[in-house]
Design an enzyme around this catalytic site. Sequence first.
Site, PDB file in Angstrom:
ATOM      1  N   LYS A 171       0.861  -1.195   0.000  1.00 45.13           N
ATOM      2  CA  LYS A 171       0.000   0.000   0.000  1.00 45.13           C
ATOM      3  C   LYS A 171       0.895   1.242   0.000  1.00 45.13           C
ATOM      4  O   LYS A 171       1.961   1.247   0.648  1.00 45.13           O
ATOM      5  CB  LYS A 171      -0.872  -0.031   1.254  1.00 45.13           C
ATOM      6  CG  LYS A 171      -1.833   1.130   1.394  1.00 45.13           C
ATOM      7  CD  LYS A 171      -2.694   0.957   2.650  1.00 45.13           C
ATOM      8  CE  LYS A 171      -3.701   2.069   2.823  1.00 45.13           C
ATOM      9  NZ  LYS A 171      -4.527   1.915   4.024  1.00 45.13           N
ATOM     10  N   SER A 191      -9.470  -0.659   7.472  1.00 49.75           N
ATOM     11  CA  SER A 191      -8.999  -0.526   6.084  1.00 49.75           C
ATOM     12  C   SER A 191      -8.381  -1.762   5.462  1.00 49.75           C
ATOM     13  O   SER A 191      -8.069  -1.750   4.279  1.00 49.75           O
ATOM     14  CB  SER A 191      -7.998   0.619   5.974  1.00 49.75           C
ATOM     15  OG  SER A 191      -8.703   1.820   5.901  1.00 49.75           O
ATOM     16  N   SER A 229      -9.437   1.854   3.286  1.00 50.05           N
ATOM     17  CA  SER A 229      -8.642   2.658   2.392  1.00 50.05           C
ATOM     18  C   SER A 229      -7.634   1.862   1.578  1.00 50.05           C
ATOM     19  O   SER A 229      -7.122   2.349   0.583  1.00 50.05           O
ATOM     20  CB  SER A 229      -7.902   3.714   3.213  1.00 50.05           C
ATOM     21  OG  SER A 229      -7.012   3.091   4.121  1.00 50.05           O
TER      22      SER A 229
HETATM   23  N1  GLN Z   1     -12.685   3.923   6.825  1.00 49.03           N
HETATM   24  C1  GLN Z   1     -11.993   4.297   8.012  1.00 49.03           C
HETATM   25  C2  GLN Z   1     -11.570   5.737   7.936  1.00 49.03           C
HETATM   26  O1  GLN Z   1     -11.872   6.338   6.979  1.00 49.03           O
HETATM   27  C3  GLN Z   1     -10.833   3.395   8.243  1.00 49.03           C
HETATM   28  C4  GLN Z   1      -9.572   3.840   7.637  1.00 49.03           C
HETATM   29  C5  GLN Z   1      -8.403   2.971   7.927  1.00 49.03           C
HETATM   30  O2  GLN Z   1      -8.527   1.923   8.568  1.00 49.03           O
HETATM   31  N2  GLN Z   1      -7.255   3.441   7.501  1.00 49.03           N
HETATM   32  O3  GLN Z   1     -10.949   6.261   8.802  1.00 49.03           O
END
Ligand code: GLN
Length: 483
Positions: free
Chosen positions: A77, A176, A152
């Site tokens: 990532k 994420s 994400s």
């Molecule tokens: N969807 C969550 C957020 O927007 C989780 C993001 C993540 O785990 N990096 O913060």
Amino acid sequence: MFTFTTIAQYHNDLLNGTTTCVEAVQHYLDNIGKKSSLNAFIEVYAKEALDRASFLDFERMAGKTMGHLHGVVVALKDVICYCNHTVTAGSLILNNFSSLYSATAVERLIEAGAIIIGRNNCDEFAMGSTNENSAYGPVQNAADITKVPGGSSGGSAVAVQADMCMVSLGSDTGGSVRQPADWCGIIGFKPTYGRISRHGLIAYASSFDQIGIFSKHLQDTARVLEVIAGEDAYDSTVSAEPVPAYSDLLQKSSISSRQEPFKIAYFKEALEHPGLDPEIAKAFHQYVEKLRLQGHIVEPVDFPLLKYVVPTYYVLTTAEASSNLSRYDGVKYGYRADLAAQDDLTALYKKSRSQGFGKEVQRRILLGTFVLSAGYYDAYFSKAQQLRRLLVEQNDHIFEHYQAIISPTVPGTAFKIGEKRNNPVEMYLADIYTVYANLVGIPGVSLPLFQHSNGLPFGMQVMMPQFKETELMVLGNYLSHLN
Ligand code: GLN
């Protein structure tokens, strides 16, 4: 033709001479090329990966013992640093920024013989649930290209889903890794907070962030985890707890048949939530019945705090993000705005940050700065910290009586691209079942168990107490084969 099932099988094939690392890398490069419209990769290290593959082939054929991840093709990532490679956190503000060092996890992967094939698209600074908040555009879900892959770590999920690498690393601050795994029909594993070093992981919310693993087999997850987990002098929050031989333990556990019934809880309120897709609820309940028929104890527990988990998560993570992201000021890293003659230093900061950060990141920096501000600190930040403490206590209490907590991973299947872009609050609700594990620091996995009548995959989340990764994989393996 090259086909991949598990790392162990691939290693057998390499030893038998039925395949080579070069053939594997070539296979993935071809797929990445053919599927480039999915937009899962921001950058592909084609030549480097092929060179390393032929070096590994040469070493193996010369009789050198294979490393634990010999020739394993991994994607990263775009928030995980890899020395002398660009890393941007999906953001314009880190445009062309090249990392001066590798994340500890990456160093350990390479040390074990892995081949890094490229850098995956993601939501900017890992903030999002759909991968639409990326400076590099959205990623498409390979199960249905009109749908988002989740976020994400959307690019890393699709890279595994669409056979563009063997395994990938993402980051999980509030879901994420588990949430995109759910929407892409693969396994997403988030270890205990502090199990894997965060050194070289670009920070979003430091007390929540954890590197996670995407794969199609828990055996592969186990193998990667045992390589990258464990103590690191560069991260004082990483645990000194010894790293078990996860893959051996998992292997052994699946050989001996299980005698003892499992005792599992699920949150009553989570299954009654109005936002939960009825078909997902039904599949979950049917699955619970199946477990009971096998003699396991599966019981609902009260979780009156459910309505607070998403607000608590967003207060605390935006606060941490506003502090973590203050370093991107147009001076030290990446992007700097063009200035007019009359512009001073403040104008440099303002312009660089307004142009360099996307809308969602700006929204969160503002929110985080607000909840930390002198006048509102007690009302928001302190309250959220108190709630986090209550959640930890509740969690300890549940695990006194149960071995695991299960839930759907996400309340619905993948959104259409663009569907929720202008509705952040609804978007945040996609995190309702996943943020809990990050708030209390426990490990969680999303298992790809189900198929919706709309054709999309969905999964089930399993959580266990801190540092119970082995048990989590053993249970996950059992549950995956029950279906
Ligand atoms: N969807 C969550 C957020 O927007 C989780 C993001 C993540 O785990 N990096 O913060």
